[in-house]
Design a protein around this motif. Structure first.
Motif, PDB file in Angstrom:
ATOM      1  N   GLU A  64       0.806  -1.207   0.000  1.00 30.79           N
ATOM      2  CA  GLU A  64       0.000   0.000   0.000  1.00 30.79           C
ATOM      3  C   GLU A  64       0.847   1.268   0.000  1.00 30.79           C
ATOM      4  N   LEU A  65       2.089   1.157   0.494  1.00 29.81           N
ATOM      5  CA  LEU A  65       2.971   2.322   0.539  1.00 29.81           C
ATOM      6  C   LEU A  65       3.568   2.669  -0.823  1.00 29.81           C
ATOM      7  N   PHE A  66       3.250   1.864  -1.836  1.00 29.16           N
ATOM      8  CA  PHE A  66       3.806   2.085  -3.175  1.00 29.16           C
ATOM      9  C   PHE A  66       2.730   2.513  -4.171  1.00 29.16           C
ATOM     10  N   GLN A  67       1.565   2.911  -3.671  1.00 27.39           N
ATOM     11  CA  GLN A  67       0.437   3.144  -4.573  1.00 27.39           C
ATOM     12  C   GLN A  67       0.388   4.537  -5.194  1.00 27.39           C
ATOM     13  N   THR A  68       1.085   5.515  -4.616  1.00 26.84           N
ATOM     14  CA  THR A  68       1.131   6.837  -5.243  1.00 26.84           C
ATOM     15  C   THR A  68       2.523   7.046  -5.828  1.00 26.84           C
ATOM     16  N   PRO A  69       2.629   7.827  -6.903  1.00 23.86           N
ATOM     17  CA  PRO A  69       3.934   8.021  -7.552  1.00 23.86           C
ATOM     18  C   PRO A  69       5.010   8.530  -6.597  1.00 23.86           C
ATOM     19  N   PHE A  70       4.666   9.510  -5.743  1.00 23.80           N
ATOM     20  CA  PHE A  70       5.682  10.067  -4.842  1.00 23.80           C
ATOM     21  C   PHE A  70       6.148   9.034  -3.818  1.00 23.80           C
ATOM     22  N   LEU A  71       5.188   8.371  -3.171  1.00 21.19           N
ATOM     23  CA  LEU A  71       5.556   7.380  -2.163  1.00 21.19           C
ATOM     24  C   LEU A  71       6.343   6.226  -2.781  1.00 21.19           C
ATOM     25  N   LYS A  72       5.923   5.831  -3.981  1.00 17.97           N
ATOM     26  CA  LYS A  72       6.634   4.753  -4.676  1.00 17.97           C
ATOM     27  C   LYS A  72       8.076   5.162  -4.942  1.00 17.97           C
ATOM     28  N   TRP A  73       8.282   6.389  -5.407  1.00 17.93           N
ATOM     29  CA  TRP A  73       9.627   6.892  -5.670  1.00 17.93           C
ATOM     30  C   TRP A  73      10.441   6.949  -4.369  1.00 17.93           C
ATOM     31  N   LEU A  74       9.802   7.460  -3.309  1.00 21.09           N
ATOM     32  CA  LEU A  74      10.486   7.590  -2.027  1.00 21.09           C
ATOM     33  C   LEU A  74      10.888   6.226  -1.470  1.00 21.09           C
ATOM     34  N   MET A  75       9.953   5.283  -1.482  1.00 23.56           N
ATOM     35  CA  MET A  75      10.235   3.953  -0.935  1.00 23.56           C
ATOM     36  C   MET A  75      11.336   3.255  -1.721  1.00 23.56           C
ATOM     37  N   ARG A  76      11.298   3.393  -3.029  1.00 18.23           N
ATOM     38  CA  ARG A  76      12.342   2.772  -3.856  1.00 18.23           C
ATOM     39  C   ARG A  76      13.717   3.352  -3.535  1.00 18.23           C
ATOM     40  N   ASN A  77      13.766   4.667  -3.340  1.00 18.72           N
ATOM     41  CA  ASN A  77      15.047   5.313  -3.059  1.00 18.72           C
ATOM     42  C   ASN A  77      15.530   5.069  -1.638  1.00 18.72           C
ATOM     43  N   LEU A  78      14.646   4.568  -0.795  1.00 16.91           N
ATOM     44  CA  LEU A  78      15.046   4.195   0.564  1.00 16.91           C
ATOM     45  C   LEU A  78      15.240   2.679   0.673  1.00 16.91           C
ATOM     46  N   ASN A  79      15.442   2.048  -0.473  1.00 18.06           N
ATOM     47  CA  ASN A  79      15.737   0.613  -0.540  1.00 18.06           C
ATOM     48  C   ASN A  79      14.601  -0.271  -0.032  1.00 18.06           C
ATOM     49  N   ALA A  80      13.360   0.212  -0.109  1.00 19.23           N
ATOM     50  CA  ALA A  80      12.227  -0.607   0.323  1.00 19.23           C
ATOM     51  C   ALA A  80      11.650  -1.354  -0.878  1.00 19.23           C
ATOM     52  N   PHE A  81      11.080  -2.513  -0.616  1.00 19.30           N
ATOM     53  CA  PHE A  81      10.423  -3.277  -1.672  1.00 19.30           C
ATOM     54  C   PHE A  81       9.054  -3.739  -1.160  1.00 19.30           C
ATOM     55  N   PRO A  82       8.060  -3.819  -2.059  1.00 15.45           N
ATOM     56  CA  PRO A  82       6.691  -4.103  -1.623  1.00 15.45           C
ATOM     57  C   PRO A  82       6.407  -5.577  -1.370  1.00 15.45           C
ATOM     58  N   VAL A  83       5.484  -5.823  -0.437  1.00 13.51           N
ATOM     59  CA  VAL A  83       5.016  -7.180  -0.185  1.00 13.51           C
ATOM     60  C   VAL A  83       3.514  -7.120   0.080  1.00 13.51           C
ATOM     61  N   ASP A  84       2.801  -8.109  -0.433  1.00 12.02           N
ATOM     62  CA  ASP A  84       1.361  -8.207  -0.217  1.00 12.02           C
ATOM     63  C   ASP A  84       1.130  -8.980   1.075  1.00 12.02           C
ATOM     64  N   ARG A  85       0.837  -8.274   2.156  1.00 15.87           N
ATOM     65  CA  ARG A  85       0.701  -8.918   3.462  1.00 15.87           C
ATOM     66  C   ARG A  85      -0.591  -9.723   3.568  1.00 15.87           C
ATOM     67  N   GLU A  86      -1.594  -9.357   2.767  1.00 14.82           N
ATOM     68  CA  GLU A  86      -2.876 -10.065   2.842  1.00 14.82           C
ATOM     69  C   GLU A  86      -2.824 -11.393   2.088  1.00 14.82           C
ATOM     70  N   ASN A  87      -2.071 -11.416   0.995  1.00 14.12           N
ATOM     71  CA  ASN A  87      -1.994 -12.640   0.180  1.00 14.12           C
ATOM     72  C   ASN A  87      -0.537 -12.991  -0.137  1.00 14.12           C
ATOM     73  N   PRO A  88       0.236 -13.338   0.884  1.00 14.66           N
ATOM     74  CA  PRO A  88       1.640 -13.678   0.634  1.00 14.66           C
ATOM     75  C   PRO A  88       1.750 -14.986  -0.153  1.00 14.66           C
ATOM     76  N   GLY A  89       2.659 -15.006  -1.101  1.00  6.85           N
ATOM     77  CA  GLY A  89       2.864 -16.202  -1.908  1.00  6.85           C
ATOM     78  C   GLY A  89       4.358 -16.450  -2.088  1.00  6.85           C
ATOM     79  N   PRO A  90       4.704 -17.439  -2.920  1.00  2.00           N
ATOM     80  CA  PRO A  90       6.114 -17.757  -3.148  1.00  2.00           C
ATOM     81  C   PRO A  90       6.932 -16.556  -3.626  1.00  2.00           C
TER      82      PRO A  90
END
Length: 197
Positions: A64-90
């Protein structure tokens, strides 16, 4: 971007109180590892990253933290990567396993949510560490949880625990259960230790 941001944050946050770091020497000097830290607010994420400089942490963060362009850019530049906590898979462990293979540090908050209450730990940190054959480094934080708390001069403290490895003398499934118990027990012990410092 990460290094600049972390050092800038260190200067800014230090205006509210200097971070006390205990047992940082327990952090492995080389190789990949998973940092599993207690999570009570957004400030602990910042202090954790600052406490381990110059090492960079690659944070697992909810998609959810990657859903807006600014937040996505910020998270990527802070070395974060997204995960689906509701439906985790392989695919959930694909990115962290790749990072660990490159001898990088992956940061996970095993409570899965920001809370001061005791909640059961999620298995992600143990699953990723065991699959990648790297240690989990338990870390506890005690201090401000949000922007308002920063003004209370509530001094932040971080403590590192001994690395937790997958036992080699038992089947992997049983070994992961041992790791889960060790992680849970150690985080509780570290939190109690911090409160008395």
């Amino acid at each position: 971007m990460y290094s600049f941001s972390a050092h800038a944050l260190k200067i800014i946050l230090s205006l509210f109180g200097r971070l006390k770091i205990y047992n940082k020497d327990k952090m492995p000097r080389s190789g990949g590892s998973v940092i599993a830290c207690t999570h009570t607010g957004w400030v602990d994420i910042l202090w954790l990253g600052i406490s381990i400089l110059p090492i960079q942490i690659h944070y697992m963060a909810k998609k959810e933290l990657f859903q807006t362009p600014f937040l996505k850019w910020l998270m990527r530049n802070l070395n974060a990567f997204p995960v689906d906590r509701e439906n985790p898979g392989p695919s959930t462990i694909k990115v962290p396993k790749k990072l660990l293979k490159e001898n990088k540090v992956v940061g996970i908050f095993p409570s899965g949510t920001r809370t001061s209450e005791e909640v059961p730990l999620k298995r992600g940190a143990v699953t990723i560490a065991a699959s990648s054959k790297v240690p989990i480094i338990p870390v506890a934080y005690h201090g401000p949880n949000n922007f308002k708390d920063l003004f209370k001069r509530f001094k932040p403290k971080i403590i590192y625990g001994d690395p937790i490895y997958l036992p080699e003398d038992m089947p992997k499934k049983e070994g992961m259960e041992v790791m889960m118990k060790d992680l849970n027990d150690t985080l509780k012990e570290l939190q109690n230790e911090l409160k008395n410092k």
